[in-house]
Design an enzyme around this catalytic site. Structure first.
Site, mmCIF file in Angstrom:
data_model
loop_
_atom_site.group_PDB
_atom_site.id
_atom_site.type_symbol
_atom_site.label_atom_id
_atom_site.label_comp_id
_atom_site.label_asym_id
_atom_site.label_seq_id
_atom_site.Cartn_x
_atom_site.Cartn_y
_atom_site.Cartn_z
ATOM 1 N N GLU A 190 0.890 -1.285 0.033
ATOM 2 C CA GLU A 190 0.077 0.008 0.009
ATOM 3 C C GLU A 190 0.799 1.331 -0.003
ATOM 4 O O GLU A 190 0.588 2.242 0.526
ATOM 5 C CB GLU A 190 -0.896 0.017 1.197
ATOM 6 C CG GLU A 190 -2.024 -1.091 0.949
ATOM 7 C CD GLU A 190 -2.880 -1.122 2.086
ATOM 8 O OE1 GLU A 190 -2.884 -0.366 3.090
ATOM 9 O OE2 GLU A 190 -3.843 -2.001 2.061
ATOM 10 N N ASP A 222 -0.752 -3.664 -3.536
ATOM 11 C CA ASP A 222 -1.804 -2.748 -3.140
ATOM 12 C C ASP A 222 -3.331 -3.037 -3.560
ATOM 13 O O ASP A 222 -3.642 -3.945 -4.184
ATOM 14 C CB ASP A 222 -1.172 -1.338 -4.035
ATOM 15 C CG ASP A 222 -1.135 -0.265 -3.141
ATOM 16 O OD1 ASP A 222 -2.266 0.283 -2.545
ATOM 17 O OD2 ASP A 222 -0.213 0.535 -3.198
ATOM 18 N N GLU A 268 -5.798 -10.480 -1.739
ATOM 19 C CA GLU A 268 -6.848 -10.257 -0.624
ATOM 20 C C GLU A 268 -8.167 -10.457 -1.044
ATOM 21 O O GLU A 268 -9.042 -9.509 -0.671
ATOM 22 C CB GLU A 268 -6.514 -9.013 0.238
ATOM 23 C CG GLU A 268 -4.696 -8.958 0.638
ATOM 24 C CD GLU A 268 -4.659 -7.798 1.403
ATOM 25 O OE1 GLU A 268 -5.346 -7.154 2.019
ATOM 26 O OE2 GLU A 268 -3.181 -7.562 1.519
HETATM 27 C C1 GLA Z 1 -5.014 -4.467 3.857
HETATM 28 C C2 GLA Z 1 -3.868 -5.239 4.341
HETATM 29 C C3 GLA Z 1 -4.212 -6.536 4.813
HETATM 30 C C4 GLA Z 1 -5.217 -6.275 5.874
HETATM 31 C C5 GLA Z 1 -6.453 -5.859 5.012
HETATM 32 C C6 GLA Z 1 -7.910 -5.380 5.894
HETATM 33 O O1 GLA Z 1 -5.555 -4.782 2.630
HETATM 34 O O2 GLA Z 1 -3.029 -5.399 3.387
HETATM 35 O O3 GLA Z 1 -3.230 -6.838 5.986
HETATM 36 O O4 GLA Z 1 -5.180 -5.337 6.873
HETATM 37 O O5 GLA Z 1 -6.330 -4.300 4.506
HETATM 38 O O6 GLA Z 1 -8.087 -6.462 6.886
#
Ligand code: GLA
Length: 430
Positions: free
Chosen positions: A204, A259, A328
């Site tokens: 990020e 990201d 994710e």
């Molecule tokens: C981001 C982070 C993760 C997690 C998510 C929300 O995507 O990369 O580690 O904290 O947010 O849970």
């Protein structure tokens, strides 16, 4: 333009405590270990796994996630991509339903919170490897699975002391911050050398404005403190350093830059793309890009997501082995501005979610066939254990994953396995 800001909520969510319980017809209770995301505190009791097939007599689709009759996701996608989930180490304890489910379906794992620097390196000279060691032990005991270390360099869930020091206003100097980052990467990656296949080296780092790096105004001290070390006019230097140090620490680990919003915001995608391109051109050892993909039921269009993957895949001109991972994935049932806390998962909504997942996974399969997608990791595996129950609206009930709160396969599970079964699965669910 609206964005998910995952990092904002991450800290609060480390305190989230959720237990999922399934009660059988014979009053047997199956409870996965209390799943808590607080790092390093895997102290939950380990309940016995009991088979509950009797409760599901005659059901073809609405089966527990660990039921033998349910296809294993990792077999379903064996020819396409690795399929994984974020986990917390309590979920890996032998004998828990969570562990059974995880081993049945997934072959790649990311620690949800427990390898974040604020837990591992809470104070100068202090390292706590309790939870990461359990994660790595799970990998050693299950050598067919791959582990992802998440994350090394991030503005959120990093210890405050890293950014304090002898610089202006008590801030760390560039040298101090680089020294801390170096010590951290060397210590973590050195300890797990050869045991963790992938690291999210940088997480990020890009601004939601779509213009360059995330700066202090968006919560990151990294580019501001480290600065332009090589004098080439860009602020990528903290990332470049991180990748070089990581490569030296464990030459076999695949190094990823990760990201969010890349699949939905062309401006952010572009600034991410330009930075990775420039770093690859300079020989920075980046092995892969991670698209987080915290998306919503109606947004973005699957074609936008596909276009983002294909744009990133053009970076293979610079690194032919470049890996692309969806890192994710979850699908919120609420749109960004919706403040409501509940939503009726009626036939229409179950169907919509299942079709959304089916469309996504059809696209993932296509991209994998073109060599553009190596892994899809979901941010959790059951609706009882997702950060989206608390973000962006606290105490909401969300339904973003493939198994429900009772650890039962949802129509969305069938959507990814075989979309022709969605209607029958929905009919059985209601
Ligand atoms: C981001 C982070 C993760 C997690 C998510 C929300 O995507 O990369 O580690 O904290 O947010 O849970």
């Amino acid at each position: 333009m609206k964005f998910f800001k995952p990092a904002v909520a991450a800290l609060a969510l480390t305190m989230l405590l959720t237990a999922c319980t399934v009660t059988a017809g014979d009053n047997t209770t199956i409870a996965p270990a209390v799943d808590q995301t607080t790092a390093g505190q895997a102290t939950a009791e380990t309940p016995e796994v009991t088979t509950l097939e009797s409760k599901f007599d005659g059901k073809e689709y609405r089966l527990p996630a660990y039921a033998e009759a349910l296809p294993n996701l990792k077999d379903v996608f064996a020819d396409d991509f690795l399929i994984g989930t974020a986990v917390n180490t309590v979920q890996l304890e032998d004998g828990t339903a969570s562990a059974e489910i995880i081993k049945k379906h997934y072959n790649i794992f990311t620690t949800e919170n427990e390898m974040k620097p604020m837990y591992v390196n809470p104070a100068k000279g202090v390292f706590d490897f309790t939870a990461p060691d359990l994660f790595v032990k799970f990998g050693e005991e299950n050598p067919e699975v791959k582990l992802r270390g998440h994350t090394l360099v991030w503005h959120s869930q990093a210890p405050q002391w890293w950014f304090e020091g002898s610089g202006e206003d008590g801030r760390a100097t560039s040298d101090e911050l680089i020294a801390r980052m170096t010590e951290y990467i060397n210590t973590v990656m050195g300890r797990y050398k050869g045991k963790i296949a992938y690291y999210d080296v940088v997480n990020e780092a890009f601004s939601d404005s779509g213009r360059g790096m995330r700066e202090m105004g968006e919560g990151s001290f990294w580019p501001g403190i480290v600065g332009d070390l090589d004098g080439d006019g860009d602020e990528y230097d903290f990332m470049e350093q991180a990748f070089y140090i990581a490569r030296a620490a464990d030459p076999d680990a695949k190094l990823i830059i990760n990201d969010y919003s890349l699949e939905q915001d062309p401006n952010k995608l572009n600034s991410f793309y330009e930075a990775v391109k420039s770093m690859l051109e300079q020989g920075v050892p980046i092995d892969g890009v991670g698209i987080q993909a915290h998306i919503q039921i109606g947004w973005p269009d699957v074609n936008n997501f596909k276009a983002a993957i294909e744009k990133l895949a053009t970076l293979k001109e610079l690194n032919p082995d470049l890996i692309i991972q969806v890192t994710e994935l979850d699908v919120s049932m609420y749109s960004w501005n919706d403040q409501s806390k509940t939503i009726d998962m009626n036939a229409e909504n179950e169907t919509m979610l299942a079709e959304r997942y089916a469309d996504l996974f059809d696209m993932f399969r296509e991209e994998a066939a073109k060599g553009n997608l190596e892994a899809v990791i979901m941010w959790g595996f059951n609706d009882g254990m997702t950060w989206l129950n608390d973000y962006p609206v606290t105490g909401r009930t969300n339904h973003p994953l493939l198994f429900d709160r009772d650890l039962i396969a949802k129509p969305a599970f069938w959507g990814v396995v075989d979309r022709t079964k969605i209607a029958a699965a929905v009919a059985e669910t209601l």
